[in-house]
Design a protein around this motif. Structure first.
Motif, short mmCIF file in Angstrom:
data_model
loop_
_atom_site.label_atom_id
_atom_site.label_comp_id
_atom_site.label_asym_id
_atom_site.label_seq_id
_atom_site.Cartn_x
_atom_site.Cartn_y
_atom_site.Cartn_z
N ILE A 100 0.71 -1.23 -0.02
CA ILE A 100 0.05 0.04 -0.03
C ILE A 100 1.04 1.39 -0.04
O ILE A 100 0.67 2.21 -0.65
CB ILE A 100 -0.91 0.15 1.00
N ILE A 101 1.91 1.41 0.78
CA ILE A 101 2.92 2.39 0.89
C ILE A 101 3.53 2.87 -0.35
O ILE A 101 3.87 4.08 -0.67
CB ILE A 101 4.20 2.35 2.09
N GLU A 102 3.63 2.10 -1.35
CA GLU A 102 4.08 2.14 -2.62
C GLU A 102 3.11 2.23 -3.82
O GLU A 102 3.23 2.58 -4.80
CB GLU A 102 5.10 0.94 -2.99
N LEU A 103 1.89 1.71 -3.22
CA LEU A 103 0.70 1.72 -4.56
C LEU A 103 0.18 3.06 -4.86
O LEU A 103 -0.07 3.86 -4.08
CB LEU A 103 -0.31 0.84 -3.75
N SER A 104 0.26 3.25 -5.94
CA SER A 104 -0.47 4.67 -6.64
C SER A 104 -1.77 4.40 -6.91
O SER A 104 -2.48 3.34 -7.15
CB SER A 104 0.46 5.37 -7.78
N PRO A 105 -2.65 5.79 -6.84
CA PRO A 105 -4.27 5.56 -7.16
C PRO A 105 -4.32 5.14 -8.53
O PRO A 105 -5.03 4.44 -8.75
CB PRO A 105 -4.50 7.18 -7.11
N GLU A 106 -3.36 5.38 -9.58
CA GLU A 106 -3.70 4.85 -10.91
C GLU A 106 -3.26 3.23 -10.75
O GLU A 106 -4.05 2.43 -11.56
CB GLU A 106 -2.24 5.24 -11.81
N ASP A 107 -2.29 2.62 -10.01
CA ASP A 107 -1.90 1.28 -9.93
C ASP A 107 -3.44 0.38 -9.52
O ASP A 107 -3.86 -0.44 -9.94
CB ASP A 107 -1.22 0.96 -8.78
N TRP A 108 -4.08 1.17 -8.44
CA TRP A 108 -5.25 0.76 -7.85
C TRP A 108 -6.46 0.64 -8.83
O TRP A 108 -7.08 -0.17 -9.20
CB TRP A 108 -5.84 1.79 -6.81
N ASP A 109 -6.38 1.76 -9.71
CA ASP A 109 -7.49 1.83 -10.63
C ASP A 109 -7.38 1.01 -11.80
O ASP A 109 -8.28 0.09 -12.22
CB ASP A 109 -7.44 3.30 -11.30
N GLN A 110 -5.96 0.58 -12.10
CA GLN A 110 -5.61 -0.57 -13.13
C GLN A 110 -6.21 -1.74 -12.87
O GLN A 110 -6.72 -2.43 -13.60
CB GLN A 110 -4.12 -0.29 -13.60
N VAL A 111 -5.85 -2.12 -11.50
CA VAL A 111 -6.39 -3.59 -11.22
C VAL A 111 -7.65 -3.54 -10.76
O VAL A 111 -8.41 -4.62 -11.17
CB VAL A 111 -5.43 -3.82 -9.73
N LEU A 112 -8.31 -2.70 -10.30
CA LEU A 112 -9.77 -2.63 -10.11
C LEU A 112 -10.60 -2.67 -11.38
O LEU A 112 -11.38 -3.14 -11.49
CB LEU A 112 -10.30 -1.54 -9.17
N ASP A 113 -10.25 -1.98 -12.57
CA ASP A 113 -10.59 -1.78 -13.72
C ASP A 113 -10.75 -3.22 -14.37
O ASP A 113 -11.59 -3.71 -14.99
CB ASP A 113 -10.21 -0.71 -14.50
N THR A 114 -9.39 -3.85 -14.42
CA THR A 114 -9.10 -5.06 -15.19
C THR A 114 -10.18 -6.19 -14.68
O THR A 114 -10.39 -7.01 -15.11
CB THR A 114 -7.75 -5.41 -15.16
N ASN A 115 -10.01 -6.11 -13.17
CA ASN A 115 -10.55 -7.40 -12.40
C ASN A 115 -11.97 -7.34 -12.03
O ASN A 115 -12.74 -8.25 -12.00
CB ASN A 115 -9.69 -7.77 -10.97
N LEU A 116 -12.31 -6.00 -11.67
CA LEU A 116 -13.81 -5.72 -10.89
C LEU A 116 -14.82 -5.24 -12.01
O LEU A 116 -15.68 -5.81 -12.45
CB LEU A 116 -13.79 -4.94 -9.64
N LYS A 117 -14.31 -4.11 -12.54
CA LYS A 117 -15.22 -3.48 -13.47
C LYS A 117 -15.43 -4.31 -14.81
O LYS A 117 -16.69 -4.12 -15.46
CB LYS A 117 -14.46 -2.04 -13.70
N SER A 118 -14.51 -5.05 -15.14
CA SER A 118 -14.68 -5.94 -16.18
C SER A 118 -15.79 -6.91 -16.02
O SER A 118 -16.50 -7.26 -16.93
CB SER A 118 -13.38 -6.67 -16.40
N THR A 119 -15.82 -7.24 -14.79
CA THR A 119 -16.80 -8.47 -14.44
C THR A 119 -18.11 -7.59 -14.68
O THR A 119 -19.06 -8.29 -15.51
CB THR A 119 -16.75 -8.90 -13.34
N PHE A 120 -18.43 -6.53 -14.17
CA PHE A 120 -19.62 -5.93 -14.54
C PHE A 120 -20.05 -5.47 -15.97
O PHE A 120 -21.02 -5.93 -16.61
CB PHE A 120 -19.61 -4.48 -13.72
N LEU A 121 -19.01 -5.09 -16.70
CA LEU A 121 -18.98 -4.77 -18.01
C LEU A 121 -19.50 -5.94 -18.77
O LEU A 121 -20.27 -6.05 -19.61
CB LEU A 121 -17.52 -4.38 -18.63
N CYS A 122 -18.86 -7.27 -18.73
CA CYS A 122 -19.09 -8.49 -19.42
C CYS A 122 -20.42 -8.83 -19.30
O CYS A 122 -21.09 -9.41 -20.00
CB CYS A 122 -18.02 -9.43 -19.26
#
Ligand code: NAP
Length: 259
Positions: A100-122
């Motif tokens: 978490i200390i090294e994680l950027s907001p962009e890193d967070w969004d990339q993983v959430l978009d690929t793994n979670l938002k994608s589930t909703f979109l599909c």
């Protein structure tokens, strides 16, 4: 013996490698027609070719599951090629490790978009197809990491995988009117290209922590997904199956050592 799924049209996201490739091959071996989707068309085509050489039916399609237009085009291709989508395997995912200390907001969004938002979109993109057909199946690849366990460096990943389960419980209720079920497989550590990138010492350490003393095979997840997509699972929705060789069970290091 499960009722045959021969002839059914299946989308497998992240089907070019790892668990998705395992799911695609298990379904194709049972006679399903598979759309292998991933960003990299060459790898997707290689998997589709492997399936065709084994006597199965498969096409490759380049798609980014975090992008709505790309997901809509994927579903349109499946319908244009195989007539419908009977089964959606929402499997694509990434698991870059960063504390978490090294994680950027962009890193967070990339993983959430690929793994979670994608589930909703599909799922969203398939609803009109399921509605028209009067039936459908969705199998989501979640994980034990997040819903049940934690691991340093995977706070974003764990949140995305737990989020998928939160999504599917309400989705199961909304999809019921289309005679469509949605369930999730929760893999433990499965040998895939992505997991191998974490290094041999990670793989060795994990194998020692698993009661069955081995990492899982992609077919282990493919077979669980096949069951959830089968006629025999038609009354199961909003549920999960852990496929992890008993990994979540030991209460302590002593417990695993005493096996
Ligand atoms: P992998 O070997 O790295 O394969 C990932 C697949 O997803 C590839 O086909 C990749 O192709 C595709 N992908 C990644 N980002 C994508 C995007 N934005 N759009 C479309 N496709 C994309 O990973 P894996 O180990 O098989 O993992 C697959 C799923 O299982 C993930 O959801 C992961 O969270 C879950 N899982 C894995 C394990 C494990 O031990 N392996 C354990 C629990 C859960 P491109 O890069 O070409 O797009």
């Amino acid at each position: 013996m499960l009722t045959s799924i021969a002839g059914q049209s299946v989308i497998v996201t992240g089907g070019s490698k790892g668990i998705g490739k395992g799911i695609a091959k298990v379904f194709a071996a049972k006679g399903a027609k598979v759309v292998v989707a991933a960003r990299g068309l060459d790898d997707a085509e290689a998997t589709a070719k492997e399936i065709r050489h084994a006597g199965g039916a498969a096409i490759a399609h380049a798609a980014d599951v975090s992008n709505w237009e790309s997901v809509q085009a994927l579903v349109a291709t499946a319908v244009a090629t195989f007539g419908t989508v009977d089964i959606l395997c929402a499997n694509a995912g990434v698991f870059p490790q960063k504390k978490i200390i090294e994680l950027s907001p962009e890193d967070w969004d990339q993983v959430l978009d690929t793994n979670l938002k994608s589930t909703f979109l599909c799922v969203k993109a398939c609803i009109p197809v399921f509605e028209k057909a009067g039936k459908g199946r969705v199998v989501v690849t979640s994980s034990i990491t997040g819903p049940i366990t934690g691991y340093p460096g995977w706070s974003h990943y764990g949140a995305s995988k737990a989020g998928q389960l939160g999504f599917l419980r309400t989705a199961a209720m909304e999809l019921a009117r289309y005679n469509t079920t949605i369930n999730a497989v929760m893999p433990g550590n499965i040998i895939t290209e992505g997991l191998q990138d974490l290094g041999q010492s990670y793989l060795d350490g994990m194998a020692k922590a698993i009661p069955l003393k081995r990492l899982g095979k992609v077919e282990d997840i493919g077979n669980a997904a096949l069951f959830l997509a089968s006629q025999e699972a038609s009354y199961i929705t909003g549920q999960t199956i852990v496929v992890d060789g008993g990994q979540i069970l030991p209460e302590s290091a002593e417990a695993i050592d005493s096996i």
